[in-house]
Write a protein that holds these residues in place. Structure first.
Motif, mmCIF file in Angstrom:
data_model
loop_
_atom_site.group_PDB
_atom_site.id
_atom_site.type_symbol
_atom_site.label_atom_id
_atom_site.label_comp_id
_atom_site.label_asym_id
_atom_site.label_seq_id
_atom_site.Cartn_x
_atom_site.Cartn_y
_atom_site.Cartn_z
ATOM 1 N N UNK A 262 -50.718 2.976 -0.653
ATOM 2 C CA UNK A 262 -50.547 4.349 -0.192
ATOM 3 C C UNK A 262 -50.729 5.329 -1.354
ATOM 4 N N UNK B 155 -54.348 5.834 -1.823
ATOM 5 C CA UNK B 155 -54.931 6.705 -0.791
ATOM 6 C C UNK B 155 -54.587 8.169 -1.040
ATOM 7 N N UNK B 156 -53.337 8.429 -1.420
ATOM 8 C CA UNK B 156 -52.917 9.819 -1.573
ATOM 9 C C UNK B 156 -53.497 10.450 -2.839
ATOM 10 N N UNK C 78 -57.033 11.341 -2.272
ATOM 11 C CA UNK C 78 -57.127 12.606 -1.547
ATOM 12 C C UNK C 78 -56.978 13.791 -2.510
ATOM 13 N N UNK D 194 -47.896 16.794 -0.215
ATOM 14 C CA UNK D 194 -47.701 15.525 -0.923
ATOM 15 C C UNK D 194 -46.680 15.714 -2.037
ATOM 16 N N UNK E 179 -46.011 5.902 5.823
ATOM 17 C CA UNK E 179 -47.387 6.368 6.019
ATOM 18 C C UNK E 179 -48.262 5.309 6.689
ATOM 19 N N UNK E 180 -48.203 4.094 6.193
ATOM 20 C CA UNK E 180 -49.073 3.059 6.742
ATOM 21 C C UNK E 180 -48.563 2.534 8.083
ATOM 22 N N UNK F 249 -49.072 11.245 9.049
ATOM 23 C CA UNK F 249 -50.166 11.472 8.103
ATOM 24 C C UNK F 249 -51.476 10.844 8.569
#
Lengths: 160, 337
Positions: free
Chosen positions: B165, B168-169, B172, A53, A79-80, A99
């Protein structure tokens, strides 16, 4: 061509496209490395970008696409959406992000061969999620955090 | 004249959905979610267009049955034709074309983002045009000006990660589950947003960037060794979540306030999955009270991907006489203009 030969050829191509590791200290510098790579890539190439990331994968793709004539503001993280398509000077550019893909079978179902064996140039973020589907001619680059704001970009051998 | 009955179909990403809108009022809204939430920090989408193929007919039949109407009652068929995944879009679009052709009814191609813009017309108070619309979801972060005559102007959008996003990241990174938005939102309510000042990226115009914010959370956590990080998270997970969320909310709300001041438009809609975030809602409501604009946030069901918004956008386009030829093709990279 045998698989072994294709992999050797891919390794040679990777060295031709990206011979020495680079270090960058900003998003702009990562994009500049992309711009430098762009003219060495051809339609049909698949570029796999390994990295954690925030390692700069999307920024590198942005730099390559901008150098190929795509409005850089169109290039964002897929990503989505999983796949984003852009039109560059050399033809279609497929910006893929695996991902969210849990099993390579899902990418298979998505019609992966349209991308990996098509007329376009492919960039794959999180390629480890679809490793089994990457074609033998895949060019692999690894991006790593190198302390502070620095990132290292280097060629990578296919995993065994 | 009979009020128009519009069937809406949406299959741009993970979900297969169909809805019926009669005279502009929602009559049914069916979503078959292909998502299975798993414990490894991401969606497990059965992204197969094959799944859309399996689901499209039963989903449409259910939408018609729930609406209490038959195919013959339909005035037109509205369908998402982009942006999205080529294979997924094609299933919905091919079905809609064949269905419309078979019924002898017009086809209405709808941009998925048009759906988000007009999702505020499904239920509840509807904004007059012009209004500003902030679309914030896992895939999109865009600020648009919506005017009469289906005119949409893009004021700004994300240059890297979508806001959802980023949630979400970062979830994580914090060792939280999926989806990240609701988890961080819940945790942030017990945390201190001033615990740490994560950077707010302010770009020219109204563009957004969330990649640097995500990276700064990562770098902050990386300062600690494994044990230190575990201890930090144990003690301050909620504080970090709150500080991160505050940074996202500040950036979004600041752009909205600036757009209100610059355009003089006093009506603002916030749509897309991230509009459910309680921190964003509270900050947007406070800004609305302070700056004197009216805020519109649709119910959550209409903020996730759904076909009700496609049917409503289809209704608006039908009224404007905007039908599409049967030669309409899927456009994975469709922009909104």
């Amino acid at each position: 061509m045998t698989l072994q030969r294709e992999e050797d050829a891919a390794r040679d191509r990777t060295s031709a496209v990206f011979s020495r590791p680079r270090e960058t200290a900003s998003e702009a510098e990562t994009q500049a490395v992309g711009a430098e790579l762009a003219p060495r890539l051809s339609p049909g190439d698949v570029v796999a970008l390994y990295g954690d990331l925030g390692a700069g994968k999307t920024q590198l793709v942005k730099g390559i696409c901008a150098a190929l004539g795509v409005d850089p503001t169109l290039v964002s993280s897929p990503t989505f959406t999983i796949v984003q398509e852009y039109t560059g000077r050399t033809g279609p550019l497929y910006h893929i992000d695996a991902y969210r893909i849990a099993d390579p079978a899902e990418f298979f179902e998505l019609g992966y061969e349209e991308y990996f064996y098509g007329e376009g140039l492919c960039f794959v973020e999180w390629p480890e999620r679809v490793e089994a589907l990457l074609p033998p001619h895949t060019l692999r680059l690894r991006l790593t955090h190198a302390g502070g704001d620095r990132r290292r970009i280097e060629p990578m051998a296919p995993p065994r | 004249m009979e009020p128009p009955v519009i069937l809406g179909i949406e299959s741009s990403c993970d979900d297969t959905a169909a809805a019926v809108v009669a005279g502009g009022a929602l009559r049914s809204n069916v979503v078959a979610s292909q998502r299975v939430h798993a414990g490894f920090g991401g969606v497990v989408p059965e992204l197969a267009s094959r799944a859309h193929q399996r689901l499209i007919v039963p989903v449409v039949e259910e939408a018609l049955a729930e609406a209490g109407c038959t195919r013959a009652d339909l005035t037109a068929v509205a369908v998402t034709y982009g942006p999205g995944l080529a294979g997924s879009l094609l299933v919905g679009l091919s079905f809609a074309k064949a269905f419309a052709f078979g019924l002898g009814r017009p086809l209405i191609g709808v941009n998925h983002l048009e759906g988000h813009l007009y999702s505020v017309f499904i239920e509840g108070p509807r904004p007059p045009r012009p209004y500003l619309c902030l679309v914030v979801s896992g895939g999109h972060t865009q600020l648009m000006l919506v005017e009469d005559g289906l005119r949409h102007t893009l004021l700004g959008k994300t240059r890297d990660d979508a806001a959802g996003e980023a949630f979400d990241k970062v979830a994580k990174l914090l060792g939280l589950g999926y989806p990240g938005g609701p988890v961080i939102d819940r945790l942030a309510q017990t945390g201190d947003p001033a615990f740490r000042a994560f950077p707010r990226t302010r770009l020219d115009g109204y563009d957004f960037s969330f990649s640097g914010l995500k990276t700064s959370v990562l770098y902050y956590l990386n300062r600690f060794d494994e044990a230190g990080r575990a201890a930090l998270l144990e003690r301050h997970r909620a504080d970090i979540a709150a500080a991160f969320q505050q940074a996202v909310v500040d950036v979004l709300v600041e752009a909205v306030r600036r757009a209100v001041a610059d355009t003089g438009v006093r009506h603002v809609a916030i749509t897309g999955g991230v509009s459910a975030n309680s921190g964003l809602r509270a900050a947007a409501e406070a800004a609305a009270a302070q700056d004197g604009f009216t805020l519109y946030v649709p119910p959550l069901a209409y903020c996730m991907d759904n076909a009700a918004m496609i049917a409503v956008a289809g209704h608006i386009k039908w009224e404007a006489g905007r039908t599409s030829p049967l030669t309409l093709t899927a456009e994975p990279a469709l922009a909104l203009s």
